[in-house]
Write a protein that holds these residues in place. Structure first.
Motif, PDB file in Angstrom:
ATOM      1  N   VAL A   7       0.858  -1.185   0.000  1.00 39.90           N
ATOM      2  CA  VAL A   7       0.000   0.000   0.000  1.00 39.90           C
ATOM      3  C   VAL A   7       0.894   1.235   0.000  1.00 39.90           C
ATOM      4  O   VAL A   7       1.829   1.313   0.812  1.00 39.90           O
ATOM      5  N   PRO A   8       0.669   2.215  -0.893  1.00 35.25           N
ATOM      6  CA  PRO A   8       1.489   3.431  -0.865  1.00 35.25           C
ATOM      7  C   PRO A   8       1.460   4.064   0.517  1.00 35.25           C
ATOM      8  O   PRO A   8       0.404   4.184   1.144  1.00 35.25           O
ATOM      9  N   TYR A   9       2.640   4.486   1.002  1.00 38.33           N
ATOM     10  CA  TYR A   9       2.732   5.003   2.368  1.00 38.33           C
ATOM     11  C   TYR A   9       3.248   6.433   2.437  1.00 38.33           C
ATOM     12  O   TYR A   9       2.589   7.299   3.009  1.00 38.33           O
ATOM     13  N   ALA A  10       4.423   6.705   1.900  1.00 40.94           N
ATOM     14  CA  ALA A  10       5.007   8.050   1.988  1.00 40.94           C
ATOM     15  C   ALA A  10       5.872   8.301   0.763  1.00 40.94           C
ATOM     16  O   ALA A  10       6.534   7.397   0.258  1.00 40.94           O
ATOM     17  N   HIS A  11       5.865   9.558   0.295  1.00 35.86           N
ATOM     18  CA  HIS A  11       6.655   9.961  -0.856  1.00 35.86           C
ATOM     19  C   HIS A  11       7.566  11.130  -0.477  1.00 35.86           C
ATOM     20  O   HIS A  11       7.169  12.008   0.280  1.00 35.86           O
ATOM     21  N   LEU A  12       8.753  11.127  -1.051  1.00 39.31           N
ATOM     22  CA  LEU A  12       9.645  12.277  -0.923  1.00 39.31           C
ATOM     23  C   LEU A  12       9.050  13.416  -1.727  1.00 39.31           C
ATOM     24  O   LEU A  12       8.863  13.287  -2.945  1.00 39.31           O
ATOM     25  N   PRO A  13       8.711  14.537  -1.093  1.00 44.42           N
ATOM     26  CA  PRO A  13       8.039  15.617  -1.825  1.00 44.42           C
ATOM     27  C   PRO A  13       8.953  16.254  -2.854  1.00 44.42           C
ATOM     28  O   PRO A  13      10.164  16.318  -2.685  1.00 44.42           O
ATOM     29  N   ARG A  14       8.331  16.737  -3.927  1.00 43.63           N
ATOM     30  CA  ARG A  14       9.071  17.453  -4.968  1.00 43.63           C
ATOM     31  C   ARG A  14       9.322  18.882  -4.498  1.00 43.63           C
ATOM     32  O   ARG A  14       8.436  19.728  -4.532  1.00 43.63           O
ATOM     33  N   THR A  15      10.538  19.109  -4.031  1.00 46.64           N
ATOM     34  CA  THR A  15      10.929  20.433  -3.561  1.00 46.64           C
ATOM     35  C   THR A  15      12.225  20.822  -4.253  1.00 46.64           C
ATOM     36  O   THR A  15      12.915  19.976  -4.840  1.00 46.64           O
ATOM     37  N   PRO A  16      12.611  22.086  -4.195  1.00 47.97           N
ATOM     38  CA  PRO A  16      13.921  22.468  -4.754  1.00 47.97           C
ATOM     39  C   PRO A  16      15.074  21.676  -4.145  1.00 47.97           C
ATOM     40  O   PRO A  16      16.049  21.363  -4.814  1.00 47.97           O
ATOM     41  N   HIS A  17      14.947  21.318  -2.849  1.00 50.85           N
ATOM     42  CA  HIS A  17      15.998  20.527  -2.201  1.00 50.85           C
ATOM     43  C   HIS A  17      16.112  19.156  -2.865  1.00 50.85           C
ATOM     44  O   HIS A  17      17.204  18.666  -3.136  1.00 50.85           O
ATOM     45  N   HIS A  18      14.962  18.524  -3.117  1.00 52.07           N
ATOM     46  CA  HIS A  18      14.979  17.190  -3.718  1.00 52.07           C
ATOM     47  C   HIS A  18      15.565  17.229  -5.119  1.00 52.07           C
ATOM     48  O   HIS A  18      16.336  16.365  -5.517  1.00 52.07           O
ATOM     49  N   ASN A  19      15.226  18.245  -5.886  1.00 49.89           N
ATOM     50  CA  ASN A  19      15.645  18.290  -7.283  1.00 49.89           C
ATOM     51  C   ASN A  19      17.160  18.358  -7.426  1.00 49.89           C
ATOM     52  O   ASN A  19      17.697  17.955  -8.462  1.00 49.89           O
ATOM     53  N   HIS A  20      17.846  18.864  -6.427  1.00 49.75           N
ATOM     54  CA  HIS A  20      19.286  19.070  -6.561  1.00 49.75           C
ATOM     55  C   HIS A  20      20.089  18.233  -5.558  1.00 49.75           C
ATOM     56  O   HIS A  20      21.266  18.497  -5.345  1.00 49.75           O
ATOM     57  N   HIS A  21      19.466  17.249  -4.950  1.00 47.22           N
ATOM     58  CA  HIS A  21      20.146  16.421  -3.965  1.00 47.22           C
ATOM     59  C   HIS A  21      20.015  14.934  -4.303  1.00 47.22           C
ATOM     60  O   HIS A  21      19.095  14.523  -5.004  1.00 47.22           O
ATOM     61  N   PHE A 280      14.129   5.072  -4.779  1.00 43.68           N
ATOM     62  CA  PHE A 280      14.135   5.304  -3.328  1.00 43.68           C
ATOM     63  C   PHE A 280      13.459   6.621  -2.929  1.00 43.68           C
ATOM     64  O   PHE A 280      13.878   7.287  -1.989  1.00 43.68           O
ATOM     65  N   THR A 281      12.397   6.971  -3.633  1.00 42.49           N
ATOM     66  CA  THR A 281      11.651   8.189  -3.308  1.00 42.49           C
ATOM     67  C   THR A 281      10.266   7.893  -2.706  1.00 42.49           C
ATOM     68  O   THR A 281       9.566   8.827  -2.333  1.00 42.49           O
ATOM     69  N   ALA A 282       9.884   6.620  -2.624  1.00 39.29           N
ATOM     70  CA  ALA A 282       8.557   6.281  -2.110  1.00 39.29           C
ATOM     71  C   ALA A 282       8.623   5.026  -1.253  1.00 39.29           C
ATOM     72  O   ALA A 282       9.361   4.083  -1.570  1.00 39.29           O
ATOM     73  N   TRP A 283       7.837   5.031  -0.165  1.00 42.64           N
ATOM     74  CA  TRP A 283       7.701   3.864   0.686  1.00 42.64           C
ATOM     75  C   TRP A 283       6.314   3.243   0.489  1.00 42.64           C
ATOM     76  O   TRP A 283       5.320   3.968   0.413  1.00 42.64           O
ATOM     77  N   GLY A 284       6.285   1.916   0.427  1.00 47.26           N
ATOM     78  CA  GLY A 284       5.039   1.178   0.506  1.00 47.26           C
ATOM     79  C   GLY A 284       5.031   0.353   1.772  1.00 47.26           C
ATOM     80  O   GLY A 284       6.089   0.099   2.359  1.00 47.26           O
ATOM     81  N   VAL A 285       3.838  -0.091   2.205  1.00 44.95           N
ATOM     82  CA  VAL A 285       3.742  -0.822   3.460  1.00 44.95           C
ATOM     83  C   VAL A 285       2.888  -2.070   3.299  1.00 44.95           C
ATOM     84  O   VAL A 285       1.868  -2.066   2.596  1.00 44.95           O
ATOM     85  N   PHE A 286       3.332  -3.142   3.923  1.00 42.76           N
ATOM     86  CA  PHE A 286       2.533  -4.345   4.139  1.00 42.76           C
ATOM     87  C   PHE A 286       2.219  -4.391   5.620  1.00 42.76           C
ATOM     88  O   PHE A 286       3.120  -4.328   6.455  1.00 42.76           O
ATOM     89  N   ASP A 287       0.933  -4.505   5.957  1.00 44.55           N
ATOM     90  CA  ASP A 287       0.490  -4.501   7.346  1.00 44.55           C
ATOM     91  C   ASP A 287      -0.142  -5.837   7.682  1.00 44.55           C
ATOM     92  O   ASP A 287      -1.220  -6.166   7.173  1.00 44.55           O
ATOM     93  N   LEU A 288       0.542  -6.607   8.509  1.00 45.94           N
ATOM     94  CA  LEU A 288       0.063  -7.938   8.871  1.00 45.94           C
ATOM     95  C   LEU A 288      -1.227  -7.882   9.662  1.00 45.94           C
ATOM     96  O   LEU A 288      -1.998  -8.840   9.668  1.00 45.94           O
ATOM     97  N   SER A 289      -1.488  -6.772  10.320  1.00 48.87           N
ATOM     98  CA  SER A 289      -2.688  -6.670  11.159  1.00 48.87           C
ATOM     99  C   SER A 289      -3.935  -6.323  10.370  1.00 48.87           C
ATOM    100  O   SER A 289      -5.043  -6.386  10.899  1.00 48.87           O
ATOM    101  N   SER A 290      -3.775  -5.931   9.088  1.00 50.96           N
ATOM    102  CA  SER A 290      -4.939  -5.505   8.325  1.00 50.96           C
ATOM    103  C   SER A 290      -5.595  -6.705   7.633  1.00 50.96           C
ATOM    104  O   SER A 290      -4.982  -7.746   7.467  1.00 50.96           O
TER     105      SER A 290
END
Length: 290
Positions: A7-21, A280-290
């Protein structure tokens, strides 16, 4: 074979910092916040650009974003996690003989280094628990097992003498609350570690699932992710008995779009396994409790 999609969990936001790092590493902390450690340059073999300034981008479960600038980071191939007080731990996976006292750096919430110490070479996993202790699992080039450290560098618990069979390489480590679960090479038992419990701080279950690099535990249910050879995306389920893990089902864990990841990072937290695939810009999750 049954497929389970992350399940999609968190994304690295598109910011000026991200674009140049460049993304050096990323993790999900014990409270569910995702963090990315960014630097202007990618590490290069044989090229020493240390120390360098870095940026941590933190994305809370509610989607809010926080930026923390870290000064004079000294880890070429770093591990990262957040402390409960808002500070950060950055650690080099390998020690350098002339600088091993600086292997682990502690930064406060403003990004200022407050202390440094060594936890030993060959870090496979580094995870902070809710009390602020730092759990470290090592790989086989330094087979010292699993250790729990204070944020000031005091050794608070060690697997030495804990009667964990075949603890030669900490393949999987899951830290949730103030406890840890592990699945180490060579015997791959499932191990529960609760150092604060005076009665039976370590429990061990025999396990037939080999080669997993992440584990999730929820009640009497357990799931192992990864494996050898043609099973890098295996998701094996089991149930805990008094002495062993009894297999119940085997399937595949895929990305949210149904494809399988190539290079990836994994983090185990309680009943959850977080997976991050290249770039490596997005995290997905598997939740055993769901």
């Amino acid at each position: 074979m049954q497929k389970t999609a992350l399940v999609p969990y968190a994304h690295l936001p598109r910011t000026p910092h991200h674009n140049h790092h460049h993304v050096l590493t990323s993790t999900v902390d014990v409270f569910g916040t995702a963090h990315w450690l960014l630097a202007e340059r990618a590490p290069q073999p044989g090229v020493d650009l240390l120390p360098f300034d870095a940026l941590v981008v933190s994305v809370d479960p509610d989607g809010s974003v926080e930026l923390t600038e870290l000064s004079a980071v000294r880890a070429r191939w770093p591990h990262l996690d957040r402390l409960p007080d808002g500070g950060f731990v950055v650690a080099a996976s390998r020690t350098r003989r002339h600088d091993d006292a600086n292997q682990v750096q502690i930064f406060d919430a403003l990004g200022r280094e407050t202390s440094s110490f060594s936890v030993g070479d060959a870090i496979e996993h580094l995870l902070v628990d809710e009390s602020g202790h730092i759990w470290v699992g090592h790989f086989d080039e330094n087979p010292v097992g699993i250790r729990r450290w204070s944020a000031t560098g005091r050794l608070a618990w060690t697997s030495d003498g804990a009667a964990i069979p075949g603890l030669f390489d900490c393949y999987a480590l899951n830290v949730s609350g103030t406890a840890a679960w592990a699945c180490p090479y060579t015997d791959f038992p499932l191990v529960e570690i609760r150092p604060d419990r005076t009665d039976r701080p370590v429990r061990v279950w025999a396990n037939r699932v080999r080669g997993s690099h992440a584990v999730a535990v929820h009640g009497e249910r357990v799931a192992f992710y990864g494996g050898y050879g043609e099973e890098p995306h295996r998701l094996a389920h089991g149930e805990l008995t008094e002495t062993s893990v009894e297999p119940t089902d085997v399937g595949l864990l895929t990305l949210p779009d149904g494809s399988v990841p190539g290079r990836r990072r994994v983090v185990g937290r309680g009943g959850r396994i977080y997976v991050q695939a290249e770039p490596f810009t997005a995290w997905g999750v598997f939740d055993l409790s769901s």
